[in-house]
Design a protein around this motif. Structure first.
Motif, mmCIF file in Angstrom:
data_model
loop_
_atom_site.group_PDB
_atom_site.id
_atom_site.type_symbol
_atom_site.label_atom_id
_atom_site.label_comp_id
_atom_site.label_asym_id
_atom_site.label_seq_id
_atom_site.Cartn_x
_atom_site.Cartn_y
_atom_site.Cartn_z
ATOM 1 N N ARG A 86 0.826 -1.199 0.000
ATOM 2 C CA ARG A 86 0.000 0.000 0.000
ATOM 3 C C ARG A 86 0.870 1.263 0.000
ATOM 4 N NH1 ARG A 86 -5.250 0.526 1.718
ATOM 5 N NH2 ARG A 86 -5.129 -1.506 2.787
ATOM 6 N N ILE A 87 0.506 2.215 -0.845
ATOM 7 C CA ILE A 87 1.131 3.540 -0.804
ATOM 8 C C ILE A 87 0.352 4.355 0.223
ATOM 9 C CG2 ILE A 87 1.866 5.540 -2.133
ATOM 10 C CD1 ILE A 87 3.024 2.863 -3.100
ATOM 11 N N THR A 88 0.982 4.676 1.342
ATOM 12 C CA THR A 88 0.300 5.351 2.439
ATOM 13 C C THR A 88 0.467 6.860 2.313
ATOM 14 O OG1 THR A 88 0.782 3.456 3.862
ATOM 15 C CG2 THR A 88 0.036 5.478 4.937
ATOM 16 N N GLU A 89 -0.555 7.509 1.840
ATOM 17 C CA GLU A 89 -0.518 8.966 1.747
ATOM 18 C C GLU A 89 -0.642 9.571 3.150
ATOM 19 O OE1 GLU A 89 -3.154 10.603 -1.197
ATOM 20 O OE2 GLU A 89 -3.033 8.767 -2.414
ATOM 21 N N ARG A 90 0.050 10.676 3.355
ATOM 22 C CA ARG A 90 0.050 11.288 4.686
ATOM 23 C C ARG A 90 -1.365 11.641 5.135
ATOM 24 N NH1 ARG A 90 4.056 13.310 7.863
ATOM 25 N NH2 ARG A 90 5.607 13.005 6.213
ATOM 26 N N ASP A 91 -2.216 12.098 4.201
ATOM 27 C CA ASP A 91 -3.581 12.457 4.554
ATOM 28 C C ASP A 91 -4.418 11.251 4.957
ATOM 29 O OD1 ASP A 91 -2.964 15.064 3.973
ATOM 30 O OD2 ASP A 91 -3.901 15.063 1.981
ATOM 31 N N GLY A 143 10.570 4.706 -8.886
ATOM 32 C CA GLY A 143 10.082 6.050 -9.148
ATOM 33 C C GLY A 143 8.832 6.419 -8.387
ATOM 34 N N ILE A 144 8.341 5.534 -7.519
ATOM 35 C CA ILE A 144 7.094 5.782 -6.780
ATOM 36 C C ILE A 144 7.426 6.068 -5.317
ATOM 37 C CG2 ILE A 144 4.894 4.809 -6.042
ATOM 38 C CD1 ILE A 144 5.020 3.013 -8.531
ATOM 39 N N ASP A 145 6.997 7.223 -4.836
ATOM 40 C CA ASP A 145 7.210 7.601 -3.434
ATOM 41 C C ASP A 145 6.161 6.904 -2.569
ATOM 42 O OD1 ASP A 145 7.693 8.728 -1.004
ATOM 43 O OD2 ASP A 145 7.508 10.815 -1.667
ATOM 44 N N HIS A 146 6.616 6.059 -1.661
ATOM 45 C CA HIS A 146 5.697 5.312 -0.803
ATOM 46 C C HIS A 146 5.228 6.121 0.407
ATOM 47 C CE1 HIS A 146 6.781 2.020 -3.379
ATOM 48 N NE2 HIS A 146 6.142 1.123 -2.646
ATOM 49 N N GLN A 147 5.724 7.322 0.545
ATOM 50 C CA GLN A 147 5.294 8.288 1.561
ATOM 51 C C GLN A 147 5.370 7.704 2.980
ATOM 52 O OE1 GLN A 147 2.008 10.909 0.329
ATOM 53 N NE2 GLN A 147 1.985 9.838 -1.637
ATOM 54 N N MET A 148 4.226 7.448 3.614
ATOM 55 C CA MET A 148 4.223 6.995 5.010
ATOM 56 C C MET A 148 4.179 5.468 5.150
ATOM 57 S SD MET A 148 4.641 9.831 6.328
ATOM 58 C CE MET A 148 4.687 9.306 8.043
ATOM 59 N N THR A 149 4.466 4.797 4.065
ATOM 60 C CA THR A 149 4.665 3.347 4.147
ATOM 61 C C THR A 149 6.118 3.101 4.524
ATOM 62 O OG1 THR A 149 3.004 2.880 2.469
ATOM 63 C CG2 THR A 149 4.640 1.176 2.886
ATOM 64 N N GLY A 150 6.331 2.298 5.548
ATOM 65 C CA GLY A 150 7.689 2.065 6.025
ATOM 66 C C GLY A 150 8.101 0.606 5.949
ATOM 67 N N LYS A 151 9.258 0.348 6.474
ATOM 68 C CA LYS A 151 9.755 -1.011 6.601
ATOM 69 C C LYS A 151 10.450 -1.140 7.944
ATOM 70 C CE LYS A 151 13.913 0.133 3.889
ATOM 71 N NZ LYS A 151 14.709 -0.214 2.680
ATOM 72 N N VAL A 152 10.587 -2.362 8.407
ATOM 73 C CA VAL A 152 11.162 -2.604 9.734
ATOM 74 C C VAL A 152 12.652 -2.265 9.721
ATOM 75 C CG1 VAL A 152 11.648 -4.338 11.493
ATOM 76 C CG2 VAL A 152 9.463 -4.376 10.265
ATOM 77 N N ARG A 153 13.047 -1.449 10.684
ATOM 78 C CA ARG A 153 14.464 -1.120 10.843
ATOM 79 C C ARG A 153 15.101 -1.990 11.913
ATOM 80 N NH1 ARG A 153 17.026 4.969 11.737
ATOM 81 N NH2 ARG A 153 19.197 4.301 11.929
ATOM 82 N N SER A 154 14.388 -2.166 13.028
ATOM 83 C CA SER A 154 14.912 -3.023 14.100
ATOM 84 C C SER A 154 13.762 -3.506 14.973
ATOM 85 C CB SER A 154 15.947 -2.285 14.948
ATOM 86 O OG SER A 154 15.353 -1.185 15.623
ATOM 87 N N VAL A 155 14.022 -4.576 15.705
ATOM 88 C CA VAL A 155 13.044 -5.189 16.612
ATOM 89 C C VAL A 155 13.603 -5.141 18.030
ATOM 90 C CG1 VAL A 155 11.815 -7.317 17.202
ATOM 91 C CG2 VAL A 155 12.206 -6.720 14.795
ATOM 92 N N ASP A 156 12.782 -4.736 18.978
ATOM 93 C CA ASP A 156 13.201 -4.704 20.385
ATOM 94 C C ASP A 156 13.125 -6.128 20.944
ATOM 95 O OD1 ASP A 156 13.715 -4.264 23.042
ATOM 96 O OD2 ASP A 156 12.317 -2.589 23.246
#
Length: 439
Positions: A86-91, A143-156
Motif C-alpha cells: 500500500r502507498i500510504t498517503e500522509r492524509d 520512481g514511486i514515493d511510498h510516503q508513510m509506508t515504512g519497513k522494519v528497521r529493528s526489533v526490540d
C-alpha cells in the motif's frame, strides 16, 4: 461410553509427544486482517490461547488490510498499491491508525474473554504490546514515493523476550515508529518475518483465507523445501497473486532468513492450527529449511519410539521380542527414520564376528507411512553403513515379508549357509526363511 473413554485416552497419548516437543518453543503467528473479519475467528483465538497454556511462547502479529480499506472507503478515499504494498498517503494516515487500532483492540478483547463453557474460560491471558518495532521510510521504489509506508528497521528483541518469559502473549500491530518520532504503516508480513528472525523463533505460522495450497495441476502441497517453494512462487507470478501466494512468500522469506519452519494454515477451516501442530501430517503447507525426514543412527532417547514401532509386530510374531534393556544395550546397531522429531521407522544391522557379513533385523515402519518408500530408504541407508563396515553380504531372517525383501534384491538362501555364529542361534520353531543380498 467405555469406547469413547478409550478413544480419548489413545488420542491424548498420541498428542503428548507434540506437547513435549513444543513446550518452551517460540512461535510467531501471523494473522491477516481478512481473518479477523471471519465469523468464527474466536476459535482461532481459543486455539492460540491453548498453545500459550501448553507452554508455547507466542507472538501474534496481526494485519489490517481489510479494515484499512473499509475505513478509507467510508472517508471517501482509496489507496494505490505497488507490488502488493500500500502507498500510504500522509492524509490517509489518521484513518489507517484508526483501523489498525480497532483491529488490535478487538484482538485484545477476544484474548481477554473467558465465559463459562467456552474454551477461553480460565485462560486469563496477559497481553503485552508497545513501541517494539523501529521503522524507517520505504522510500522511492521504481520512481514511486511510498510516503508513510515504512519497513522494519529493528526489533526490540529483549523486551519481547521479557514479555514471553513473563508468560504473556506479545501482540504486535503493523505499525512502526521512527527515531524522528513519526509513525509508519508497515506490511504485517514484514513485521512478522522480522520478529521471527530476530527472536530466532522455532516456527512462523501464517494464516490465509484461501484454504489449502495447491499447484496448477490440483496437487495439495503438504511440505515444500526452500527450493521447491521458490519454484512454486516463480510459477505463481505468471497468474494474479492470491492471498495464499503472499502467505507462502512470507513463509519462504522467514525460512530463507533462518527460521527453521514456516506453516501456512487456512483460516477457513476450523482447528487448523491445532491440527498442524499436534498431528503427524498436519493440515497446512510447511516450508522447511532443514531435512524434514531424516535417516540417522539411533540414540538412547529413541528407545521408546523404537519400542512403539516394534511392539505390535512382536505381538503378532512377525519380530522377535526385545526388552527395553536389550534395546538400550544394542542401540548402536539401530538406524531410525525420524519425521518432525518422531521415530516413524527403524532397522538394525548386526555384523557377524569373524566374517564380512551381517544380519538385517527389526525393520519396521509406522503404518501411516508404509506406502511412501520409507522401508526402502531405511534399507538403502543400512546398506551404505554395511559397505562402510566392510561387509560383503547382508542376511535377513523373516517369516512374513520374504517377497518384499526379494523385490529389494535379496535371494533365497538356507540355514546351512548362515555364518556359524548365527546358525547356532537359529530358532527352528519360528522356521524363518533365510535371504541374502551381496553388496
Amino acid at each position: 461410553m467405555e469406547n469413547t473413554n478409550a478413544y480419548f485416552v489413545q488420542w491424548f497419548r498420541k498428542v503428548s509427544p507434540y506437547i513435549h516437543a513444543h513446550r518452551g518453543k517460540t512461535f510467531v503467528i501471523l494473522i491477516p486482517g481478512e481473518c479477523l473479519a471471519q465469523p468464527d475467528f474466536i476459535n482461532i483465538v481459543s486455539d492460540i490461547a491453548i498453545l500459550q497454556a501448553l507452554g508455547v511462547k507466542v507472538v501474534v502479529v496481526h494485519g489490517a488490510r481489510l479494515q484499512i480499506d473499509e475505513e478509507l472507503s467510508q472517508a471517501g478515499f482509496s489507496s494505490s498499491f505497488h507490488n502488493g504494498v500500500r502507498i500510504t498517503e500522509r492524509d490517509h494516515l489518521s484513518f489507517i491508525l484508526k483501523a489498525v487500532g480497532i483491529a488490535r483492540w478487538r484482538l485484545e478483547a477476544l484474548f481477554s474473554s473467558g465465559l463459562p463453557n467456552s474454551p477461553m474460560y480460565g485462560a486469563k491471558l496477559k497481553i503485552r504490546s508497545g513501541n517494539l518495532i523501529t521503522a524507517m521510510p520505504q522510500g522511492i521504489l521504481d520512481g514511486i514515493d511510498h510516503q508513510m509506508t515504512g519497513k522494519v528497521r529493528s526489533v526490540d528483541v529483549q523486551t519481547i523476550k521479557n514479555i514471553l518469559n513473563d508468560n504473556a502473549l506479545a501482540l504486535l500491530s503493523p505499525l512502526g515508529y521512527s527515531i524522528t518520532g513519526e509513525v509508519f504503516n508497515l506490511s504485517f508480513a514484514d513485521v512478522g518475518i522480522s520478529v521471527a528472525v530476530a527472536l530466532q523463533a522455532d516456527k512462523a505460522l501464517i494464516y490465509n483465507d484461501d484454504g489449502p495450497i495447491y499447484d496448477k495441476s490440483g496437487t495439495l502441497f503438504r511440505q515444500l523445501t526452500l527450493a521447491q517453494c521458490e519454484t512454486f512462487l516463480t510459477e505463481e507470478t505468471e497468474h494474479a497473486p492470491s492471498n495464499s501466494y503472499f502467505s507462502l512468500r512470507a513463509g519462504y522469506k522467514a525460512c530463507k532468513k533462518g527460521v527453521p519452519r514456516s506453516h501456512i494454515i487456512s483460516s477457513s477451516e476450523d482447528g487448523t492450527l491445532l491440527n498442524e501442530l499436534f498431528t503427524r501430517d498436519g493440515s497446512g503447507t510447511m516450508v522447511y529449511r532443514d531435512s524434514y525426514e531424516t535417516t540417522r543412527p539411533a540414540r538412547l532417547q529413541d528407545v521408546a519410539g523404537i519400542l512403539n514401532l516394534i511392539s505390535p509386530l512382536e505381538e503378532k510374531g512377525i519380530l522377535v521380542k526385545r526388552s527395553r534393556e536389550l534395546l538400550e544395550n544394542e542401540i548402536d546397531y539401530f538406524t531410525v527414520l525420524e519425521k518432525d522429531g518422531l521415530v516413524i521407522g527403524c532397522a538394525a544391522l548386526y555384523p557377524f564376528a569373524g566374517t564380512p557379513a551381517g544380519e538385517l533385523a527389526c525393520v519396521a515402519v509406522m503404518k501411516e507411512y508404509q506406502k511412501g518408500g520409507r522401508a526402502r530408504k531405511l534399507l538403502n541407508y543400512v546398506e551404505e553403513q554395511a559397505g562402510k563396515l566392510g561387509l560383503e553380504a547382508i542376511y535377513v531372517l523373516t517369516t512374513r515379508t520374504s517377497h518384499w525383501f526379494i523385490e529389494q534384491g535379496f535371494e533365497e538362501s538356507t540355514v546351512e549357509e548362515l555364518p556359524a555364529s548365527r546358525k547356532a542361534l537359529y530358532n527352528f520353531q519360528r522356521n524363518s526363511k533365510v535371504l541374502v543380498k551381496n553388496i
